[in-house]
Design an enzyme around this catalytic site. Structure first.
Site, PDB file in Angstrom:
ATOM      1  N   TRP A  99      37.525  40.735  37.124  1.00  0.00           N
ATOM      2  CA  TRP A  99      38.714  40.615  36.274  1.00  0.00           C
ATOM      3  C   TRP A  99      38.442  41.198  34.890  1.00  0.00           C
ATOM      4  O   TRP A  99      39.263  41.918  34.334  1.00  0.00           O
ATOM      5  CB  TRP A  99      39.185  39.164  36.166  1.00  0.00           C
ATOM      6  CG  TRP A  99      39.637  38.599  37.473  1.00  0.00           C
ATOM      7  CD1 TRP A  99      39.128  37.497  38.106  1.00  0.00           C
ATOM      8  CD2 TRP A  99      40.689  39.083  38.324  1.00  0.00           C
ATOM      9  NE1 TRP A  99      39.798  37.288  39.284  1.00  0.00           N
ATOM     10  CE2 TRP A  99      40.757  38.226  39.446  1.00  0.00           C
ATOM     11  CE3 TRP A  99      41.580  40.154  38.246  1.00  0.00           C
ATOM     12  CZ2 TRP A  99      41.681  38.417  40.482  1.00  0.00           C
ATOM     13  CZ3 TRP A  99      42.503  40.342  39.280  1.00  0.00           C
ATOM     14  CH2 TRP A  99      42.541  39.482  40.374  1.00  0.00           C
ATOM     15  N   ASP A 166      40.974  35.871  28.435  1.00  0.00           N
ATOM     16  CA  ASP A 166      41.639  35.611  29.709  1.00  0.00           C
ATOM     17  C   ASP A 166      41.165  34.227  30.150  1.00  0.00           C
ATOM     18  O   ASP A 166      39.997  34.039  30.480  1.00  0.00           O
ATOM     19  CB  ASP A 166      41.229  36.697  30.722  1.00  0.00           C
ATOM     20  CG  ASP A 166      41.771  36.430  32.137  1.00  0.00           C
ATOM     21  OD1 ASP A 166      42.401  35.372  32.364  1.00  0.00           O
ATOM     22  OD2 ASP A 166      41.553  37.294  33.011  1.00  0.00           O
ATOM     23  N   LYS A 190      46.408  29.109  38.724  1.00  0.00           N
ATOM     24  CA  LYS A 190      45.121  28.475  38.996  1.00  0.00           C
ATOM     25  C   LYS A 190      45.123  27.002  38.577  1.00  0.00           C
ATOM     26  O   LYS A 190      44.652  26.155  39.299  1.00  0.00           O
ATOM     27  CB  LYS A 190      43.987  29.203  38.258  1.00  0.00           C
ATOM     28  CG  LYS A 190      43.969  30.712  38.432  1.00  0.00           C
ATOM     29  CD  LYS A 190      43.422  31.157  39.778  1.00  0.00           C
ATOM     30  CE  LYS A 190      43.706  32.603  40.126  1.00  0.00           C
ATOM     31  NZ  LYS A 190      43.273  33.614  39.190  1.00  0.00           N
TER      32      LYS A 190
HETATM   33  C1  LIG Z   1      43.329  35.219  39.155  1.00  0.00           C
HETATM   34  C2  LIG Z   1      42.820  35.837  37.930  1.00  0.00           C
HETATM   35  C3  LIG Z   1      43.394  36.987  37.371  1.00  0.00           C
HETATM   36  C4  LIG Z   1      44.547  37.717  38.020  1.00  0.00           C
HETATM   37  O1  LIG Z   1      45.705  37.033  37.833  1.00  0.00           O
HETATM   38  P1  LIG Z   1      47.115  37.633  38.306  1.00  0.00           P
HETATM   39  O2  LIG Z   1      48.050  36.615  37.732  1.00  0.00           O
HETATM   40  O3  LIG Z   1      47.102  37.640  39.806  1.00  0.00           O
HETATM   41  O4  LIG Z   1      47.287  38.971  37.739  1.00  0.00           O
HETATM   42  C5  LIG Z   1      42.889  37.477  36.188  1.00  0.00           C
HETATM   43  N1  LIG Z   1      41.867  36.875  35.574  1.00  0.00           N
HETATM   44  C6  LIG Z   1      41.261  35.778  36.088  1.00  0.00           C
HETATM   45  C7  LIG Z   1      40.134  35.141  35.352  1.00  0.00           C
HETATM   46  C8  LIG Z   1      41.721  35.227  37.275  1.00  0.00           C
HETATM   47  O5  LIG Z   1      41.138  34.125  37.778  1.00  0.00           O
END
Ligand SMILES: *Cc1c(COP(=O)(O)O)cnc(C)c1O
Length: 355
Positions: A99, A166, A190
């Site tokens: 990511w 993020d 999540k």
């Molecule tokens: C799941 C995840 C993403 C991607 O998220 P989307 O909403 O599917 O674009 C990005 N960063 C992290 C840390 C993630 O766990």
């Protein structure tokens, strides 16, 4: 049979949140209408957004001068929205996983992008330390929890330049110091809500400093000015997010969440560390409290498929590790009760006895 949901994302939500969302789908606040069929600009829904923003600020103790946004596009759209709004000359990224590197790839399209450190050569099993953040970078980007590899930055780090994080998979898992960050974003699926919602927490004063044209839908300033109603926001996931935020508040807020998350993670990591056949994959000091990754020890490697079948038959759902790590991953987000963690451990012990 009781199912224990260890899915990495979309993932477990409190039962209460699912039930209240289902109720609102049938009848929103006794209005005789479904939350699915009302205007996002109706009084009823405006109150939902207002309360969700207010609980975001309260639970995370967000200081004055920050805005909370509810957008679409997932965390992945933020990978480019961040540079669109903040990248002028140079950006810096910490590469702690897929990511993080996807985020960095987007920044590269905007100009000079520095990878300050990377644990890629070790398949991202640890969080690099002792790196230097360039003082002339427009911002420094980190991924606080690496969902795939089970590593996590547990503290709010200091950065000489605006810090962007993020936090898709560890937002609301612990109390934090938002004032150390210029921007925090994540996909809600999540630890907060069903898929379709992206949250952004942004310090207002960092915006409006780049010289490029920013497309309207990618411009944080326009979203702030419109209160996340520039276009139709993801109404249903926002409603669920509100129910999760209420649940967090009623259940002791983030202090209580952190206690429970530490207890759950310690329980499972101890079982892994004391196991004859399983072994953890992440460096101990960087172990995630949200995603717990483990594999079979090499001499038991051929039992991987057997354990997966055994655990699935016992009601453990979603424990297969990401294909880039293999083995198993137990995601134990806020909504995961410790009883489910114990059930997984019992299952591991039983399997170990049989082999
Ligand atoms: C799941 C995840 C993403 C991607 O998220 P989307 O909403 O599917 O674009 C990005 N960063 C992290 C840390 C993630 O766990």
């Amino acid at each position: 049979m009781k199912k224990h949901n260890f899915s990495a994302g979309p993932s477990i939500l409190p039962r209460e949140v699912i039930e209240k969302t289902a109720q609102a789908v049938l009848d929103f606040n006794g209005s005789g209408l479904s939350v699915l069929e009302i205007s996002h600009r109706s009084k009823g829904f405006e109150a939902v957004i207002a309360e969700a923003v207010s609980l975001f600020k309260e639970l995370l103790n967000i200081p004055e001068g920050y805005s909370v946004l509810f957008l679409g596009g997932g965390a992945s759209l933020q990978f480019c929205m961040v540079p669109f709004n903040l990248f002028e000359k140079k950006a810096a990224y910490l590469n702690t996983g897929v990511w993080a590197s996807k985020a960095m790839k987007e920044a590269k399209g905007f100009g000079e992008t520095i990878e300050v450190a990377s644990s890629k050569d070790a398949n991202y099993t640890f969080i690099p330390r002792n790196y230097v953040i360039p003082a002339d970078a427009d911002y420094f980007h980190i991924t606080t929890n690496n969902t795939i590899y089970g590593t996590e930055i547990h503290t709010d780090i200091d950065s000489p330049v605006p810090l962007v994080a993020d936090m898709s998979s560890d937002i609301f898992s612990r109390p934090m110091d938002v004032s150390k960050y210029a921007l925090i974003y994540g996909g809600a699926q999540k630890n907060l809500a069903p898929a379709g919602l992206t949250f952004v927490i942004v310090k207002d004063e960092i915006l409006g400093k780049v010289s490029r044209y920013i497309p309207t839908m990618l411009n944080y300033k326009t979203h702030i000015a419109e209160g996340s109603m520039l276009n139709t926001p993801p109404v249903l996931p926002i409603y669920s997010a509100l129910e999760t935020l209420r649940w967090l508040k009623v259940n002791g807020g983030l202090v209580e969440m952190e206690k429970k998350n530490i207890a759950k993670a310690e329980l499972l990591y101890n079982a892994i560390d004391n196991s004859r056949i399983f072994i953890g994959t992440a460096a101990k000091e960087d172990r995630s409290r949200m995603n717990i990754c483990f594999v079979m020890k090499p001499e038991y490697a051929e039992l991987e498929g057997d354990f997966l079948k055994f655990a699935t038959a016992a009601g453990m759902d979603g424990i297969k590790g990401h294909r880039s790590v293999g083995g198993f991953r137990a995601s134990v987000y806020n909504a995961m009760p410790i009883e489910s963690v114990q059930a997984l451990i019992d299952c591991m012990h039983e399997f170990e006895k049989q082999h």
